[in-house]
Design a protein around this motif. Structure first.
Motif, PDB file in Angstrom:
ATOM      1  N   SER A 191       7.350  -1.556   4.566  1.00 47.58           N
ATOM      2  CA  SER A 191       7.576  -1.957   3.177  1.00 47.58           C
ATOM      3  C   SER A 191       8.965  -2.584   3.048  1.00 47.58           C
ATOM      4  O   SER A 191       9.144  -3.587   2.372  1.00 47.58           O
ATOM      5  CB  SER A 191       7.514  -0.749   2.239  1.00 47.58           C
ATOM      6  OG  SER A 191       6.248  -0.175   2.270  1.00 47.58           O
ATOM      7  N   ASP A 218       0.849  -1.173   0.000  1.00 47.50           N
ATOM      8  CA  ASP A 218       0.000   0.000   0.000  1.00 47.50           C
ATOM      9  C   ASP A 218       0.892   1.232   0.000  1.00 47.50           C
ATOM     10  O   ASP A 218       1.897   1.273   0.706  1.00 47.50           O
ATOM     11  CB  ASP A 218      -0.873  -0.023   1.251  1.00 47.50           C
ATOM     12  CG  ASP A 218      -1.947   1.018   1.201  1.00 47.50           C
ATOM     13  OD1 ASP A 218      -3.100   0.645   0.981  1.00 47.50           O
ATOM     14  OD2 ASP A 218      -1.626   2.213   1.355  1.00 47.50           O
ATOM     15  N   ILE A 219       0.528   2.253  -0.799  1.00 49.75           N
ATOM     16  CA  ILE A 219       1.413   3.415  -0.851  1.00 49.75           C
ATOM     17  C   ILE A 219       1.377   4.205   0.450  1.00 49.75           C
ATOM     18  O   ILE A 219       2.190   5.098   0.649  1.00 49.75           O
ATOM     19  CB  ILE A 219       1.109   4.373  -2.033  1.00 49.75           C
ATOM     20  CG1 ILE A 219      -0.341   4.830  -2.021  1.00 49.75           C
ATOM     21  CG2 ILE A 219       1.465   3.757  -3.362  1.00 49.75           C
ATOM     22  CD1 ILE A 219      -0.569   6.034  -2.909  1.00 49.75           C
ATOM     23  N   ASN A 220       0.424   3.893   1.336  1.00 44.91           N
ATOM     24  CA  ASN A 220       0.391   4.581   2.620  1.00 44.91           C
ATOM     25  C   ASN A 220       1.098   3.796   3.730  1.00 44.91           C
ATOM     26  O   ASN A 220       1.146   4.240   4.866  1.00 44.91           O
ATOM     27  CB  ASN A 220      -1.057   4.846   3.043  1.00 44.91           C
ATOM     28  CG  ASN A 220      -1.714   5.870   2.161  1.00 44.91           C
ATOM     29  OD1 ASN A 220      -1.242   6.995   2.046  1.00 44.91           O
ATOM     30  ND2 ASN A 220      -2.780   5.463   1.496  1.00 44.91           N
ATOM     31  N   GLU A 221       1.621   2.634   3.379  1.00 48.68           N
ATOM     32  CA  GLU A 221       2.311   1.800   4.365  1.00 48.68           C
ATOM     33  C   GLU A 221       3.595   2.518   4.812  1.00 48.68           C
ATOM     34  O   GLU A 221       4.288   3.106   3.978  1.00 48.68           O
ATOM     35  CB  GLU A 221       2.659   0.466   3.691  1.00 48.68           C
ATOM     36  CG  GLU A 221       3.125  -0.627   4.612  1.00 48.68           C
ATOM     37  CD  GLU A 221       3.495  -1.881   3.798  1.00 48.68           C
ATOM     38  OE1 GLU A 221       3.278  -2.975   4.298  1.00 48.68           O
ATOM     39  OE2 GLU A 221       4.015  -1.741   2.680  1.00 48.68           O
ATOM     40  N   PRO A 222       3.925   2.459   6.112  1.00 40.48           N
ATOM     41  CA  PRO A 222       5.176   3.086   6.548  1.00 40.48           C
ATOM     42  C   PRO A 222       6.381   2.470   5.818  1.00 40.48           C
ATOM     43  O   PRO A 222       6.391   1.273   5.543  1.00 40.48           O
ATOM     44  CB  PRO A 222       5.231   2.768   8.051  1.00 40.48           C
ATOM     45  CG  PRO A 222       3.833   2.461   8.435  1.00 40.48           C
ATOM     46  CD  PRO A 222       3.168   1.902   7.235  1.00 40.48           C
ATOM     47  N   VAL A 223       7.389   3.322   5.534  1.00 34.81           N
ATOM     48  CA  VAL A 223       8.557   2.872   4.770  1.00 34.81           C
ATOM     49  C   VAL A 223       9.216   1.646   5.403  1.00 34.81           C
ATOM     50  O   VAL A 223       9.584   0.704   4.700  1.00 34.81           O
ATOM     51  CB  VAL A 223       9.577   4.029   4.641  1.00 34.81           C
ATOM     52  CG1 VAL A 223      10.890   3.538   4.075  1.00 34.81           C
ATOM     53  CG2 VAL A 223       8.999   5.115   3.749  1.00 34.81           C
TER      54      VAL A 223
END
Lengths: 433, 433
Positions: free
Chosen positions: A263, A255-260
């Motif tokens: 990921s 998800d592009i909102n997942e914390p770096v």
């Protein structure tokens, strides 16, 4: 929009649908999100929260007091409230539950007692169930007199004395019939019942297959305990179909909102596994070092055989994983699917091998080299077709998710076979440049 | 089941839901399908046909007379009939249309006049629309008196004199209210209107976002011309989400029931393109032939740098394509998404480069080689992160489908950069084994 002029921002946002306000918050950079939410105040209500992406919501809820969360949760349907609370940490969950009204609390605690991603977590408890002897007129009067019933339902469930569902009736049927008709004569007896512990992916497939709008959820003894409506299902259908693409590439939740950091952890694991399988391919090349020393052109060409083969493998794998996800493959047509993929691979192999073989033969003025690369390409594309279909099917039969594990194996097989067939054939043919 | 004993087979099949009969036919090997369908006779009705996979249906319909198809089509809702007829060849379409009743025919011809995959093709014309001054009681009486109205609807549309929708009313609201309430006071004025030429993917996203059950379709002048219900949408949501996985791998339609020759044509085009991009990578290796001659170990190791980089690129690409498909990325957060992916890539790069560099340095007893491969790996993973996010975003901005075109480019970039960085650095470092 949100630089100082709060009143103006509120004015712009207030006519929006909760889903649009949620989108707006998701588009706001993470650092400013708390500030923007605070500025919007009561415009960020319970419905906005339930529309938010999981990561963004966790962020905002973390800043709220348990009492506020409890208030939001009690405004929502059970299923939406559960979705918000189930992601919280144990201690925070307790605090929120304690702050809730006993009735709401019991409903949520009972939902949380079912396994994650099961029908029990998704269902809502507010539904309309009537006995079969009631007539259409009696049902309408009952609905008019009981104002505290849920206002959002699409079908009425007909139950027997044991509260077991025996039929379903669309509201449109009730509205188009004279008052005197008995529910027993109006209802559809064939119905799709959802066991309370069924996995949400399976529930979504049922809704899709039978084009359901809502369905009754029953417990182990067959009693009606809740209902699931299609609006909660569309999210799951879309998520499940989208998940496979991310799993195949090892991108985790993706998800592009997942914390770096999340990921990173999900992806690096995959890349390190990939490093191991690349070592296998590398070792195979190592075996043929002497052949490469004699003819460096082989080192130039070998990635082509491995690369195109890998791509052919991905194609077959994507088709197979997709067919498995939509329940299109069962025991009886699994063999047929593999045979079909091999036939496609033979055709692809012939074409690509011919083009590549001719090209290499002409460019290097070396017929033997052209023949070797063509034979290797053919071998690898057929291997890729076989592996791309068989590996996901095998994982599925072992009850492992074919999308997660397949691509590592298929890539290893196509890489290794690509190098082995090309360098092995070159060695056997005694190519020395 | 179907060896001779037709009566027994019919007995087993008859209680099944049309969707299940359709599944059964799909699982039957293609050669026997006609025979089985003939044996089941009238059990394979219009509803079974509309549930069938496109390829299987074309197969069966090819064997039917136009009059039979016309009869089936007239039993179905407009949208399902259109789905069956739109896939037929022009001449067959004409024959079927001519065999239909004028009224049904007009509805289908008007649907076919809208672009493929648009709202106009999916909508059904049978709906319930009432003027705003009607009361709940009047609406119920109207519905009871007009038996020829559709029986399957979930919401009532309220329209003005110009037949423009001004509000929507759930049936549950009508049922729970006293007869005297005016529709104008009951309806929800905020509604999601679907323009008749809107693409089905966009329609599906609206349904998902606003949790719709049905929606009014309006023509260019804002008049209500049809409605779309969520049961037709779930198929599209699932297809659209599943399509990306197939497009990313170049597997075309990717249906296991697709004829082998169609699969071949779709896939071989992709593999031949892939052959061209592999040549680019191969050319780059060619530049460094002399370096490889001096140290063959480089040929052994170079696929690792390219392969792991390729995988890192796929991860980022999958996340980006998915986020684009679900409208999660807009102009304002595109730059943020790229920056985020680069940050994840830096972390992944450090970890993988460290492991690989140490391993190679130790195994080959060559610190310089370890340093070179670590630096190359780091460079390639960061390049992969940048390309995996930027390429799909660029295609999307050019209004091209990011799922179709991206992976060819990203693979070419990661392969080329992998070989170039590794062999280039090795040459610069003067590695000679």
């Amino acid at each position: 929009v949100d630089e100082g002029d709060i009143d103006h921002a509120r004015e712009l946002v207030s006519p929006l649908h909760p889903a649009d306000i949620a989108d707006l918050l998701e588009l706001t950079p993470a650092e400013q999100r708390g500030e923007v939410a605070a500025a919007l105040g009561d415009l960020v209500g319970a419905e906005v929260l339930s529309e938010l992406n999981d990561y963004v919501r966790d962020d905002l809820i973390g800043a709220l007091a348990p009492e506020q969360v409890a208030e939001f949760a009690s405004e929502l349907d059970t299923d939406d409230a559960v979705a918000i609370i189930e992601d919280m940490e144990e201690a925070d969950q307790q605090a929120v539950l304690e702050a809730m009204e006993p009735e709401d609390r019991a409903a949520i605690e009972s939902a949380l007692s079912y396994p994650e991603e099961s029908a029990g977590r998704m269902m809502q408890r507010d539904l309309v169930a009537v006995p079969e002897h009631m007539t259409v007129g009696q049902v309408i009067d009952y609905l008019r007199d009981n104002g505290d019933l849920t206002r959002d339902f699409w079908e009425i469930f007909v139950v027997d004395e044991g509260h077991k569902p025996i039929g379903t009736c669309q509201l449109s049927w009730v509205l188009t019939c004279p008052r005197g008709i008995a529910m027993a004569d109006l209802m559809k007896r064939e119905q799709t019942l959802i066991p309370v512990d069924m996995d949400q992916e399976e529930v979504a497939l049922r809704f899709q297959k039978y084009a359901l709008i809502s369905a009754a959820v029953v417990d182990g003894s067959g009693r009606l305990v809740g209902m699931i409506t299609v609006d909660d299902i569309v999210h799951i259908i879309s998520e499940e179909a989208g998940e496979d693409i991310l799993r195949l590439s090892g991108a985790g939740e993706g998800d592009i909102n997942e914390p770096v950091m999340d990921s990173y952890r999900a992806r690096v694991r995959w890349l390190l596994t990939n490093l191991l399988t690349a070592l296998v391919a590398s070792t195979i090349i190592g075996i043929f070092e002497h052949t490469i020393e004699k003819m460096v052109a082989l080192a130039t060409l070998m990635p082509i055989v491995a690369g195109v083969g890998g791509n052919a493998g991905s194609q077959t794998m994507a088709v197979t994983v997709r067919a498995l996800a939509t329940n299109q493959i069962t025991g009886s047509n699994a063999r047929r699917t593999i045979l079909r993929e091999i036939r496609v691979a033979l055709l692809n192999g012939c074409t690509v091998a011919l083009v590549l073989g001719l090209g290499v033969g002409l460019v290097f003025h070396n017929v033997a080299l052209g023949g070797v690369i063509a034979a290797a390409m053919m071998t690898n594309i057929v291997t890729a077709g076989l592996a791309g279909a068989a590996v996901p099917l095998a994982f599925d039969r072992m009850n492992l998710d074919p999308a997660v594990a397949s691509s590592i194996f298929v890539t290893m097989i196509t890489d290794s076979m690509g190098f082995f067939a090309f360098l092995g054939l070159a060695t056997a043919a005694g190519l020395t440049g």
